[in-house]
Write a protein that holds these residues in place. Sequence first.
Motif, PDB file in Angstrom:
ATOM      1  N   ASN A   9      42.520  34.120  50.749  1.00  0.00           N
ATOM      2  CA  ASN A   9      41.233  34.320  51.414  1.00  0.00           C
ATOM      3  C   ASN A   9      40.397  33.083  51.102  1.00  0.00           C
ATOM      4  O   ASN A   9      39.883  32.948  49.999  1.00  0.00           O
ATOM      5  N   LYS A  11      37.600  32.264  52.240  1.00  0.00           N
ATOM      6  CA  LYS A  11      36.147  32.498  52.332  1.00  0.00           C
ATOM      7  C   LYS A  11      35.516  31.372  53.156  1.00  0.00           C
ATOM      8  O   LYS A  11      36.133  30.892  54.096  1.00  0.00           O
ATOM      9  N   HIS A  94      35.511  43.264  53.178  1.00  0.00           N
ATOM     10  CA  HIS A  94      35.480  42.565  51.891  1.00  0.00           C
ATOM     11  C   HIS A  94      34.155  42.880  51.189  1.00  0.00           C
ATOM     12  O   HIS A  94      33.118  43.020  51.845  1.00  0.00           O
ATOM     13  N   GLU A 166      40.128  45.537  45.142  1.00  0.00           N
ATOM     14  CA  GLU A 166      39.451  44.397  44.519  1.00  0.00           C
ATOM     15  C   GLU A 166      38.246  44.890  43.721  1.00  0.00           C
ATOM     16  O   GLU A 166      37.162  45.101  44.303  1.00  0.00           O
ATOM     17  N   ALA A 170      35.649  41.626  39.221  1.00  0.00           N
ATOM     18  CA  ALA A 170      36.750  40.690  38.955  1.00  0.00           C
ATOM     19  C   ALA A 170      36.828  39.576  39.998  1.00  0.00           C
ATOM     20  O   ALA A 170      37.611  38.651  39.861  1.00  0.00           O
ATOM     21  N   ILE A 171      35.989  39.669  41.049  1.00  0.00           N
ATOM     22  CA  ILE A 171      36.072  38.687  42.131  1.00  0.00           C
ATOM     23  C   ILE A 171      35.312  37.427  41.763  1.00  0.00           C
ATOM     24  O   ILE A 171      34.100  37.476  41.528  1.00  0.00           O
ATOM     25  N   GLY A 172      36.032  36.322  41.706  1.00  0.00           N
ATOM     26  CA  GLY A 172      35.394  35.022  41.468  1.00  0.00           C
ATOM     27  C   GLY A 172      34.799  34.862  40.081  1.00  0.00           C
ATOM     28  O   GLY A 172      34.069  33.914  39.820  1.00  0.00           O
ATOM     29  N   SER A 212      40.390  37.366  40.898  1.00  0.00           N
ATOM     30  CA  SER A 212      40.820  36.339  39.939  1.00  0.00           C
ATOM     31  C   SER A 212      42.338  36.304  39.720  1.00  0.00           C
ATOM     32  O   SER A 212      42.802  36.079  38.604  1.00  0.00           O
ATOM     33  N   LEU A 231      45.467  39.704  47.137  1.00  0.00           N
ATOM     34  CA  LEU A 231      44.520  38.984  47.982  1.00  0.00           C
ATOM     35  C   LEU A 231      43.863  37.969  47.045  1.00  0.00           C
ATOM     36  O   LEU A 231      43.249  38.345  46.047  1.00  0.00           O
ATOM     37  N   GLY A 233      41.499  34.658  46.270  1.00  0.00           N
ATOM     38  CA  GLY A 233      40.375  33.848  46.728  1.00  0.00           C
ATOM     39  C   GLY A 233      40.465  32.420  46.207  1.00  0.00           C
ATOM     40  O   GLY A 233      41.193  31.587  46.749  1.00  0.00           O
ATOM     41  N   GLY A 234      39.764  32.142  45.126  1.00  0.00           N
ATOM     42  CA  GLY A 234      39.663  30.786  44.575  1.00  0.00           C
ATOM     43  C   GLY A 234      40.994  30.067  44.439  1.00  0.00           C
ATOM     44  O   GLY A 234      41.123  28.889  44.811  1.00  0.00           O
TER      45      GLY A 234
HETATM   46  P1  PGA Z   1      39.013  35.564  43.736  1.00  0.00           P
HETATM   47  O1  PGA Z   1      38.598  36.298  45.101  1.00  0.00           O
HETATM   48  O2  PGA Z   1      40.513  35.460  43.728  1.00  0.00           O
HETATM   49  O3  PGA Z   1      38.336  34.226  43.810  1.00  0.00           O
HETATM   50  O4  PGA Z   1      38.502  36.405  42.609  1.00  0.00           O
HETATM   51  C1  PGA Z   1      39.360  37.361  45.603  1.00  0.00           C
HETATM   52  C2  PGA Z   1      38.748  37.858  46.884  1.00  0.00           C
HETATM   53  O5  PGA Z   1      37.517  37.899  46.979  1.00  0.00           O
HETATM   54  O6  PGA Z   1      39.473  38.231  47.833  1.00  0.00           O
END
Ligand code: PGA
Length: 250
Positions: A9, A11, A94, A166, A170-172, A212, A231, A233-234
Amino acid sequence: MRKKVIAGNWKMNMLPDAAIRFIDELIPLVKNTENEVVLCVPYTDLFYSLLAAQNTNIKIGAQNMHWEENGAYTGEVSGRMLKSIGVEYVIIGHSERRQYFAETDETVNKKIKSAFKYGLKPIVCVGETLAQREEGKAIEIVTNQIEKALEGLTENQAENTIIAYEPIWAIGTGKTATKEDANEMTKAIREKISYLYGQMVANRVIIQYGGSVKSSNAKELFSMSDIDGGLVGGASLDATEFAKIVNYEN
Ligand code: PGA
């Protein structure tokens, strides 16, 4: 056996030239995987990415869509429009869209139905906040999101909905759920789907973990019994790192 689906993803990152370079670099690195490889890219990268990934095992997805087919919705893009250029996947609900763009369980449900109408595969995000987890409400919140997201779907549609669990905290953030916590939640999601659609459907639904994910933790997470990929992100913004996540078994 369920297939593992590893989806990036991006973003709001990556200009078209960077997208093309990324995909050119990724193609040889993931060509031998049995896992499904998906890149969910910004709208402005979709066409370039589809061309760059043509005749490879890399699938292209969008990060959002509107539920209507067309109309006076300035700035929106419909599922039919995505399908018309060859997009296969679409992220729906999301947490960043729920938080910043007023996405609700109801709009998520409408978008999933519309995605199926136009032949797109939805990747539907659910997850709890840190406060909800600390209050011991995580499973209740997430299984409730699942019930609302899937409301009114046929068995076949439910079976083909990819769920991305998600946890918002834990996101970002660099904080990953422990593999045990992540697996406990994906199991709870599967049980909810079994309650709604029966065990056969539940056994077939792909449930990813997101938050993450990186090459150093992908293997332990994706090896858990109920986690069917991720899924990302970074860590999906670097082709070498993303390829390591796709090839986590090696
Ligand atoms: P992240 O994002 O891997 O950067 O934590 C995951 C996401 O938002 O799908």
